[in-house]
Design a protein around this motif. Structure first.
Motif, PDB file in Angstrom:
ATOM      1  N   SER A  60      56.826  33.534  25.640  1.00 50.06           N
ATOM      2  CA  SER A  60      58.235  33.752  25.927  1.00 50.06           C
ATOM      3  C   SER A  60      59.000  32.447  25.780  1.00 50.06           C
ATOM      4  CB  SER A  60      58.394  34.276  27.360  1.00 50.06           C
ATOM      5  OG  SER A  60      59.751  34.361  27.716  1.00 50.06           O
ATOM      6  N   ALA A  61      60.201  32.536  25.266  1.00 49.64           N
ATOM      7  CA  ALA A  61      61.058  31.353  25.185  1.00 49.64           C
ATOM      8  C   ALA A  61      61.639  31.034  26.557  1.00 49.64           C
ATOM      9  CB  ALA A  61      62.185  31.580  24.180  1.00 49.64           C
ATOM     10  N   GLY A  62      61.703  32.036  27.434  1.00 48.98           N
ATOM     11  CA  GLY A  62      62.234  31.840  28.784  1.00 48.98           C
ATOM     12  C   GLY A  62      61.164  31.304  29.716  1.00 48.98           C
ATOM     13  N   ALA A  63      61.610  30.750  30.816  1.00 48.30           N
ATOM     14  CA  ALA A  63      60.690  30.211  31.810  1.00 48.30           C
ATOM     15  C   ALA A  63      60.914  30.916  33.144  1.00 48.30           C
ATOM     16  CB  ALA A  63      60.910  28.714  31.982  1.00 48.30           C
ATOM     17  N   SER A  64      59.866  31.071  33.885  1.00 50.96           N
ATOM     18  CA  SER A  64      59.946  31.672  35.209  1.00 50.96           C
ATOM     19  C   SER A  64      60.593  30.688  36.172  1.00 50.96           C
ATOM     20  CB  SER A  64      58.549  32.017  35.697  1.00 50.96           C
ATOM     21  OG  SER A  64      58.593  32.347  37.063  1.00 50.96           O
ATOM     22  N   PRO A  65      61.457  31.173  37.080  1.00 49.58           N
ATOM     23  CA  PRO A  65      62.019  30.254  38.070  1.00 49.58           C
ATOM     24  C   PRO A  65      60.978  29.841  39.116  1.00 49.58           C
ATOM     25  CG  PRO A  65      62.731  32.485  38.563  1.00 49.58           C
ATOM     26  CD  PRO A  65      61.977  32.531  37.243  1.00 49.58           C
ATOM     27  N   GLY A  66      59.914  30.640  39.266  1.00 51.42           N
ATOM     28  CA  GLY A  66      58.866  30.311  40.222  1.00 51.42           C
ATOM     29  C   GLY A  66      59.345  30.280  41.658  1.00 51.42           C
ATOM     30  N   THR A  67      60.394  31.039  41.965  1.00 52.30           N
ATOM     31  CA  THR A  67      60.956  31.024  43.314  1.00 52.30           C
ATOM     32  C   THR A  67      60.538  32.223  44.150  1.00 52.30           C
ATOM     33  OG1 THR A  67      62.957  32.109  42.495  1.00 52.30           O
ATOM     34  CG2 THR A  67      62.987  29.696  42.606  1.00 52.30           C
ATOM     35  N   PHE A  68      59.736  33.102  43.591  1.00 54.43           N
ATOM     36  CA  PHE A  68      59.275  34.287  44.316  1.00 54.43           C
ATOM     37  C   PHE A  68      57.915  34.681  43.771  1.00 54.43           C
ATOM     38  CE2 PHE A  68      61.827  35.524  40.715  1.00 54.43           C
ATOM     39  CZ  PHE A  68      61.018  36.435  40.052  1.00 54.43           C
ATOM     40  N   THR A  69      57.176  35.467  44.534  1.00 55.35           N
ATOM     41  CA  THR A  69      55.849  35.898  44.114  1.00 55.35           C
ATOM     42  C   THR A  69      55.980  36.902  42.981  1.00 55.35           C
ATOM     43  OG1 THR A  69      55.104  35.656  46.396  1.00 55.35           O
ATOM     44  CG2 THR A  69      53.659  36.865  44.895  1.00 55.35           C
ATOM     45  N   GLN A  70      55.390  36.597  41.844  1.00 55.45           N
ATOM     46  CA  GLN A  70      55.442  37.488  40.688  1.00 55.45           C
ATOM     47  C   GLN A  70      54.215  38.373  40.575  1.00 55.45           C
ATOM     48  OE1 GLN A  70      56.819  33.770  38.551  1.00 55.45           O
ATOM     49  NE2 GLN A  70      57.294  35.377  37.088  1.00 55.45           N
ATOM     50  N   MET A  71      53.123  37.931  41.169  1.00 57.14           N
ATOM     51  CA  MET A  71      51.888  38.712  41.163  1.00 57.14           C
ATOM     52  C   MET A  71      51.006  38.153  42.284  1.00 57.14           C
ATOM     53  SD  MET A  71      49.091  39.298  38.093  1.00 57.14           S
ATOM     54  CE  MET A  71      48.309  37.679  38.190  1.00 57.14           C
ATOM     55  N   ALA A  72      50.212  39.029  42.897  1.00 55.81           N
ATOM     56  CA  ALA A  72      49.324  38.568  43.964  1.00 55.81           C
ATOM     57  C   ALA A  72      48.006  39.321  43.901  1.00 55.81           C
ATOM     58  CB  ALA A  72      49.975  38.772  45.330  1.00 55.81           C
ATOM     59  N   TRP A  73      46.990  38.672  44.387  1.00 56.73           N
ATOM     60  CA  TRP A  73      45.666  39.280  44.546  1.00 56.73           C
ATOM     61  C   TRP A  73      45.447  39.522  46.029  1.00 56.73           C
ATOM     62  CZ3 TRP A  73      46.401  35.419  40.915  1.00 56.73           C
ATOM     63  CH2 TRP A  73      45.960  35.676  39.617  1.00 56.73           C
ATOM     64  N   GLU A  74      44.914  40.678  46.384  1.00 59.48           N
ATOM     65  CA  GLU A  74      44.511  40.940  47.760  1.00 59.48           C
ATOM     66  C   GLU A  74      43.015  40.695  47.855  1.00 59.48           C
ATOM     67  OE1 GLU A  74      43.924  44.776  50.446  1.00 59.48           O
ATOM     68  OE2 GLU A  74      46.033  44.440  49.907  1.00 59.48           O
ATOM     69  N   VAL A  75      42.628  39.854  48.804  1.00 56.46           N
ATOM     70  CA  VAL A  75      41.224  39.468  48.957  1.00 56.46           C
ATOM     71  C   VAL A  75      40.769  39.724  50.391  1.00 56.46           C
ATOM     72  CG1 VAL A  75      41.411  37.713  47.146  1.00 56.46           C
ATOM     73  CG2 VAL A  75      41.784  37.060  49.531  1.00 56.46           C
ATOM     74  N   ASP A  76      39.460  39.744  50.597  1.00 53.84           N
ATOM     75  CA  ASP A  76      38.905  39.923  51.935  1.00 53.84           C
ATOM     76  C   ASP A  76      38.827  38.600  52.694  1.00 53.84           C
ATOM     77  OD1 ASP A  76      38.528  42.688  51.605  1.00 53.84           O
ATOM     78  OD2 ASP A  76      36.590  42.361  50.630  1.00 53.84           O
ATOM     79  N   ASP A  77      38.447  37.532  52.002  1.00 56.73           N
ATOM     80  CA  ASP A  77      38.225  36.234  52.646  1.00 56.73           C
ATOM     81  C   ASP A  77      39.096  35.182  51.973  1.00 56.73           C
ATOM     82  OD1 ASP A  77      37.326  33.852  53.726  1.00 56.73           O
ATOM     83  OD2 ASP A  77      35.210  34.241  53.329  1.00 56.73           O
ATOM     84  N   ILE A  78      40.315  35.040  52.459  1.00 56.32           N
ATOM     85  CA  ILE A  78      41.273  34.134  51.823  1.00 56.32           C
ATOM     86  C   ILE A  78      40.825  32.676  51.915  1.00 56.32           C
ATOM     87  CG2 ILE A  78      42.786  33.902  53.841  1.00 56.32           C
ATOM     88  CD1 ILE A  78      45.162  33.993  51.803  1.00 56.32           C
TER      89      ILE A  78
END
Length: 145
Positions: A60-78
């Motif tokens: 992408s020519a655009g860049a993410s602002p990185g100011t919010f969660t765009q994707m997350a993993w749910e784990v058992d043992d963080i």
């Protein structure tokens, strides 16, 4: 006939798309620091699978602002996941959550969020955030039962 039968998006898979200004740099990040390899590659994009879900990193020519969660993993043992990723060079964000989100400040990269996950019966969650090589904000979370 229920409402989901009339709504095609209610039955559709959700696929996350993350922008990358440098696709090769992103590939190295996801391989070396996250430990994932693409399962498919097309001109301008890499497809990953993780835990039965898919996400795409696309040129992408655009860049993410990185100011919010765009994707997350749910784990058992963080704790063990954060430790493993730190060992691979991932840098975790130090954040202070506003009261609206339950408040809290990260300690050693992990924050306790009260009241998160009410639909699962959890009393809260523990979370950690980091940015990928392209500035996308990614999260790791674990419900607190």
């Amino acid at each position: 006939m229920n409402a989901d039968d009339r709504n095609p998006l209610a039955r559709a898979r959700v696929v996350t798309r993350l922008p990358a200004q440098d696709l090769e740099r992103a590939r190295r990040f996801y391989s070396e620091q996250i430990g994932l390899e693409p399962v498919d590659e097309r001109p301008g994009g890499l497809l990953y699978r993780s835990g039965g879900a898919e996400f795409v990193v696309f040129r992408s020519a655009g860049a993410s602002p990185g100011t919010f969660t765009q994707m997350a993993w749910e784990v058992d043992d963080i704790d063990s996941v954060v430790s493993e990723l730190r060992g691979r060079g991932v840098v975790f964000e130090e954040v202070e959550l506003p009261a609206l989100l339950g408040g809290g400040r990260t300690r050693d990269g992990i924050v306790e969020v009260e009241g998160n996950y009410p639909s699962t019966g959890a009393r809260g969650a523990r979370g950690a955030w980091f940015r990928d090589s392209e500035g996308n904000m990614l999260g790791i979370e674990a419900p607190v039962m």
